[in-house]
Design a protein around this motif. Structure first.
Motif, PDB file in Angstrom:
ATOM      1  N   GLU A   1      32.577  35.037  48.437  1.00 11.29           N
ATOM      2  CA  GLU A   1      31.548  34.718  47.450  1.00 11.29           C
ATOM      3  C   GLU A   1      31.442  35.860  46.462  1.00 11.29           C
ATOM      4  OE1 GLU A   1      27.331  32.767  48.051  1.00 11.29           O
ATOM      5  OE2 GLU A   1      27.171  34.928  48.389  1.00 11.29           O
ATOM      6  N   ILE A   2      31.304  35.523  45.202  1.00  8.74           N
ATOM      7  CA  ILE A   2      31.093  36.558  44.197  1.00  8.74           C
ATOM      8  C   ILE A   2      29.623  36.996  44.283  1.00  8.74           C
ATOM      9  CG2 ILE A   2      30.643  34.854  42.385  1.00  8.74           C
ATOM     10  CD1 ILE A   2      31.980  36.818  40.423  1.00  8.74           C
ATOM     11  N   SER A   3      29.394  38.284  44.374  1.00  7.51           N
ATOM     12  CA  SER A   3      28.037  38.779  44.601  1.00  7.51           C
ATOM     13  C   SER A   3      27.198  38.710  43.330  1.00  7.51           C
ATOM     14  CB  SER A   3      28.080  40.225  45.102  1.00  7.51           C
ATOM     15  OG  SER A   3      28.482  41.104  44.060  1.00  7.51           O
ATOM     16  N   ASP A   4      25.890  38.723  43.522  1.00 12.05           N
ATOM     17  CA  ASP A   4      24.978  38.754  42.375  1.00 12.05           C
ATOM     18  C   ASP A   4      25.289  39.956  41.487  1.00 12.05           C
ATOM     19  OD1 ASP A   4      23.872  36.649  43.731  1.00 12.05           O
ATOM     20  OD2 ASP A   4      21.857  37.499  43.897  1.00 12.05           O
ATOM     21  N   GLU A   5      25.501  41.104  42.107  1.00 14.37           N
ATOM     22  CA  GLU A   5      25.756  42.326  41.339  1.00 14.37           C
ATOM     23  C   GLU A   5      27.017  42.184  40.487  1.00 14.37           C
ATOM     24  OE1 GLU A   5      26.336  45.791  43.716  1.00 14.37           O
ATOM     25  OE2 GLU A   5      26.543  47.141  41.996  1.00 14.37           O
ATOM     26  N   THR A   6      28.053  41.589  41.058  1.00 16.14           N
ATOM     27  CA  THR A   6      29.298  41.408  40.305  1.00 16.14           C
ATOM     28  C   THR A   6      29.091  40.462  39.133  1.00 16.14           C
ATOM     29  OG1 THR A   6      30.627  41.825  42.285  1.00 16.14           O
ATOM     30  CG2 THR A   6      31.711  40.683  40.473  1.00 16.14           C
ATOM     31  N   ILE A   7      28.333  39.393  39.331  1.00 16.84           N
ATOM     32  CA  ILE A   7      28.054  38.456  38.233  1.00 16.84           C
ATOM     33  C   ILE A   7      27.289  39.156  37.120  1.00 16.84           C
ATOM     34  CG2 ILE A   7      26.810  36.356  37.594  1.00 16.84           C
ATOM     35  CD1 ILE A   7      27.420  35.306  40.423  1.00 16.84           C
ATOM     36  N   VAL A   8      26.288  39.943  37.488  1.00 19.32           N
ATOM     37  CA  VAL A   8      25.506  40.658  36.483  1.00 19.32           C
ATOM     38  C   VAL A   8      26.401  41.611  35.692  1.00 19.32           C
ATOM     39  CG1 VAL A   8      23.667  42.348  36.142  1.00 19.32           C
ATOM     40  CG2 VAL A   8      23.328  40.431  37.720  1.00 19.32           C
ATOM     41  N   ARG A   9      27.290  42.324  36.374  1.00 17.39           N
ATOM     42  CA  ARG A   9      28.181  43.243  35.674  1.00 17.39           C
ATOM     43  C   ARG A   9      29.147  42.490  34.756  1.00 17.39           C
ATOM     44  NH1 ARG A   9      30.810  47.757  39.426  1.00 17.39           N
ATOM     45  NH2 ARG A   9      31.489  48.413  37.336  1.00 17.39           N
ATOM     46  N   LEU A  10      29.657  41.375  35.205  1.00 13.87           N
ATOM     47  CA  LEU A  10      30.575  40.596  34.374  1.00 13.87           C
ATOM     48  C   LEU A  10      29.868  40.005  33.158  1.00 13.87           C
ATOM     49  CD1 LEU A  10      32.627  38.774  37.155  1.00 13.87           C
ATOM     50  CD2 LEU A  10      33.537  40.391  35.475  1.00 13.87           C
ATOM     51  N   SER A  11      28.590  39.702  33.300  1.00 19.48           N
ATOM     52  CA  SER A  11      27.855  39.090  32.198  1.00 19.48           C
ATOM     53  C   SER A  11      27.667  40.044  31.024  1.00 19.48           C
ATOM     54  CB  SER A  11      26.488  38.590  32.672  1.00 19.48           C
ATOM     55  OG  SER A  11      25.607  39.670  32.937  1.00 19.48           O
ATOM     56  N   GLU A  12      28.018  41.310  31.214  1.00 23.00           N
ATOM     57  CA  GLU A  12      27.970  42.254  30.101  1.00 23.00           C
ATOM     58  C   GLU A  12      28.982  41.880  29.017  1.00 23.00           C
ATOM     59  OE1 GLU A  12      28.597  46.028  31.904  1.00 23.00           O
ATOM     60  OE2 GLU A  12      26.729  45.979  33.059  1.00 23.00           O
ATOM     61  N   SER A  13      30.008  41.124  29.402  1.00 19.46           N
ATOM     62  CA  SER A  13      30.971  40.599  28.434  1.00 19.46           C
ATOM     63  C   SER A  13      30.402  39.318  27.821  1.00 19.46           C
ATOM     64  CB  SER A  13      32.310  40.283  29.106  1.00 19.46           C
ATOM     65  OG  SER A  13      33.132  39.511  28.262  1.00 19.46           O
ATOM     66  N   LYS A  14      30.367  39.232  26.508  1.00 18.25           N
ATOM     67  CA  LYS A  14      29.837  38.050  25.832  1.00 18.25           C
ATOM     68  C   LYS A  14      30.695  36.818  26.088  1.00 18.25           C
ATOM     69  CE  LYS A  14      27.439  40.540  22.144  1.00 18.25           C
ATOM     70  NZ  LYS A  14      27.310  40.757  20.686  1.00 18.25           N
ATOM     71  N   GLN A  15      31.939  37.029  26.511  1.00 18.13           N
ATOM     72  CA  GLN A  15      32.808  35.891  26.792  1.00 18.13           C
ATOM     73  C   GLN A  15      32.452  35.189  28.092  1.00 18.13           C
ATOM     74  OE1 GLN A  15      36.431  38.408  25.563  1.00 18.13           O
ATOM     75  NE2 GLN A  15      37.216  36.362  25.933  1.00 18.13           N
ATOM     76  N   LEU A  16      31.800  35.912  28.998  1.00 20.08           N
ATOM     77  CA  LEU A  16      31.419  35.332  30.279  1.00 20.08           C
ATOM     78  C   LEU A  16      30.135  34.530  30.054  1.00 20.08           C
ATOM     79  CD1 LEU A  16      30.399  35.122  33.273  1.00 20.08           C
ATOM     80  CD2 LEU A  16      32.837  35.544  33.008  1.00 20.08           C
ATOM     81  N   ILE A  17      30.252  33.208  29.987  1.00 18.72           N
ATOM     82  CA  ILE A  17      29.138  32.386  29.511  1.00 18.72           C
ATOM     83  C   ILE A  17      28.439  31.593  30.594  1.00 18.72           C
ATOM     84  CG2 ILE A  17      30.125  32.163  27.203  1.00 18.72           C
ATOM     85  CD1 ILE A  17      30.961  29.275  28.093  1.00 18.72           C
ATOM     86  N   GLY A  18      29.012  31.513  31.798  1.00 19.88           N
ATOM     87  CA  GLY A  18      28.364  30.669  32.784  1.00 19.88           C
ATOM     88  C   GLY A  18      28.983  30.781  34.158  1.00 19.88           C
ATOM     89  N   LEU A  19      28.317  30.140  35.110  1.00 18.36           N
ATOM     90  CA  LEU A  19      28.733  30.129  36.510  1.00 18.36           C
ATOM     91  C   LEU A  19      28.685  28.706  37.038  1.00 18.36           C
ATOM     92  CD1 LEU A  19      29.231  31.508  39.347  1.00 18.36           C
ATOM     93  CD2 LEU A  19      26.718  31.591  39.553  1.00 18.36           C
ATOM     94  N   LYS A  20      29.791  28.254  37.607  1.00 22.10           N
ATOM     95  CA  LYS A  20      29.786  27.043  38.417  1.00 22.10           C
ATOM     96  C   LYS A  20      29.613  27.482  39.862  1.00 22.10           C
ATOM     97  CE  LYS A  20      32.562  23.231  40.218  1.00 22.10           C
ATOM     98  NZ  LYS A  20      33.905  22.605  40.322  1.00 22.10           N
ATOM     99  N   ASP A  21      28.448  27.200  40.416  1.00 19.67           N
ATOM    100  CA  ASP A  21      28.104  27.642  41.754  1.00 19.67           C
ATOM    101  C   ASP A  21      28.208  26.462  42.710  1.00 19.67           C
ATOM    102  OD1 ASP A  21      27.092  28.676  44.067  1.00 19.67           O
ATOM    103  OD2 ASP A  21      25.218  29.404  43.207  1.00 19.67           O
ATOM    104  N   ALA A  22      29.278  26.448  43.515  1.00 25.57           N
ATOM    105  CA  ALA A  22      29.492  25.340  44.445  1.00 25.57           C
ATOM    106  C   ALA A  22      28.875  25.597  45.810  1.00 25.57           C
ATOM    107  CB  ALA A  22      30.986  25.072  44.592  1.00 25.57           C
ATOM    108  N   SER A  23      28.076  26.658  45.916  1.00 22.00           N
ATOM    109  CA  SER A  23      27.424  26.948  47.196  1.00 22.00           C
ATOM    110  C   SER A  23      26.218  26.057  47.436  1.00 22.00           C
ATOM    111  CB  SER A  23      26.989  28.417  47.250  1.00 22.00           C
ATOM    112  OG  SER A  23      25.892  28.655  46.373  1.00 22.00           O
ATOM    113  N   GLY A  24      25.697  25.426  46.379  1.00 18.62           N
ATOM    114  CA  GLY A  24      24.517  24.589  46.503  1.00 18.62           C
ATOM    115  C   GLY A  24      23.235  25.374  46.703  1.00 18.62           C
ATOM    116  N   SER A  25      23.245  26.659  46.358  1.00 14.91           N
ATOM    117  CA  SER A  25      22.103  27.529  46.621  1.00 14.91           C
ATOM    118  C   SER A  25      21.151  27.581  45.426  1.00 14.91           C
ATOM    119  CB  SER A  25      22.585  28.952  46.946  1.00 14.91           C
ATOM    120  OG  SER A  25      21.491  29.834  47.047  1.00 14.91           O
ATOM    121  N   VAL A  26      19.987  26.959  45.579  1.00  8.98           N
ATOM    122  CA  VAL A  26      18.959  27.054  44.558  1.00  8.98           C
ATOM    123  C   VAL A  26      18.357  28.456  44.557  1.00  8.98           C
ATOM    124  CG1 VAL A  26      16.700  26.189  43.829  1.00  8.98           C
ATOM    125  CG2 VAL A  26      18.452  24.591  44.602  1.00  8.98           C
TER     126      VAL A  26
END
Length: 313
Positions: free
Chosen positions: A150-175
């Motif tokens: 699983e990609i961690s929350d911290e990794t997603i936040v760091r990747l979101s610093e790039s304007k090209q990273l626009i979204g996440l498809k989360d297939a874990s079903g975790s609200v």
């Protein structure tokens, strides 16, 4: 459509299209066009091609590029084309990404590397390498059941610093994950469920959409559910979310791809053929898919949809 502002099209139920095959195990191009047009006529804002339901792991490199290019040609700007471009080898993911951009895709969907179990540092470096080689918007695909990472929350936040990273498809079903991440990410970042069964709850909790299997069958019904959730009126009284969840459960009970293709064959949209190592459904699984689809066809919102125009056996 303003493709440079993905917030305008990256939302709602977006179908993850299968790759249809003919009797000779080649891509069935007329059926592929039919599938694309089925979504466009329904009012979809985007389609996904060459990804999980597209049997990307069995496609040759030339086939993958041809599928993306064909989708772009069919769409003609009427919907955005999101190309699957993931791999567990970074070099191959880079090649798929650059090829998708050259073919005219509007965005790429890139899965967390699977099988080789990279660390979070490796996952971060993998996606940073991808954003460095393309000008396209990039959507992360996190599906721990398939990747074992699983990609961690911290990794997603760091990747979101790039304007090209626009979204996440989360297939874990975790609200819960949606609620944790949403305040930490830019307001333009798009949260997409990858799980049809929990998608209405995900949307009602602040999600932006769902990259969906069910939308292949019932795009109008899915759009109706999305619009209801966006106005704060989750459609529970008519039972449609429960029927969607039931169909999603049936599709997951066997091979999702084989079940999707069989269901679409009942609607006359394609053949049920899959590529090895996948095989077509057995009789019991076919009956279960047909029954679950019939239940949704009987839903008032779906009954008027073109998806239910053919009788199913």
């Amino acid at each position: 459509m303003t493709l440079h502002q993905p917030i305008h099209w990256l939302g709602g139920f977006i179908a993850d299209l299968p790759t249809p095959f003919d009797d000779d195990d080649r891509v069935d191009w007329p059926a592929f066009e039919t599938l694309c047009e089925h979504q466009i006529r329904s009012g979809a804002t985007a389609i996904v091609v060459g990804e999980t339901m597209g049997e990307d792991s069995t496609l040759g490199r030339d086939e993958h590029e041809e599928i993306v290019a064909a989708a772009v040609g069919i769409a003609r700007g009427r919907v955005a084309v999101i190309a699957g471009a993931g791999s567990n080898a970074t070099s191959q993911a880079l090649e798929l990404t650059t090829a998708a951009e050259a073919a005219g895709a509007d965005a790429i969907l890139s899965v967390v590397p699977y099988y080789n179990k990279p660390t979070q540092a490796g996952i971060l470096a993998h996606f940073q390498a991808i954003t460095n080689v393309t000008g396209l918007p990039v959507i992360l695909h996190d599906v721990p059941a398939r990747t074992l990472r699983e990609i961690s929350d911290e990794t997603i936040v760091r990747l979101s610093e790039s304007k090209q990273l626009i979204g996440l498809k989360d297939a874990s079903g975790s609200v819960a994950r949606l609620l944790r991440l949403k305040p930490a990410l830019p307001p333009t970042f798009r949260f997409l469920s990858g799980d049809d069964a929990t998608a209405p709850i995900y949307l009602a909790s602040g999600g932006d959409g769902c990259i969906s299997i069910i939308a292949n069958f019932f795009p109008e019904l899915c759009r109706s559910i999305y619009e209801s959730c966006m106005t704060g009126h989750m459609p529970v009284s008519d039972g449609s979310p429960a029927r969607i969840a039931a169909l999603a459960t049936v599709l997951s009970a066997d091979s999702q791809v084989a079940a999707l293709k069989y269901g679409l064959s009942l609607l006359g949209l394609m053949k049920p053929a899959v590529r090895l190592p996948l095989v077509e459904l057995g009789d019991d699984a076919r009956k279960a898919v047909a029954l679950a689809m019939t239940a949704l066809c009987e839903d008032e919102a779906a009954a008027d949809a073109s998806s239910c125009r053919l009788a199913m056996s």
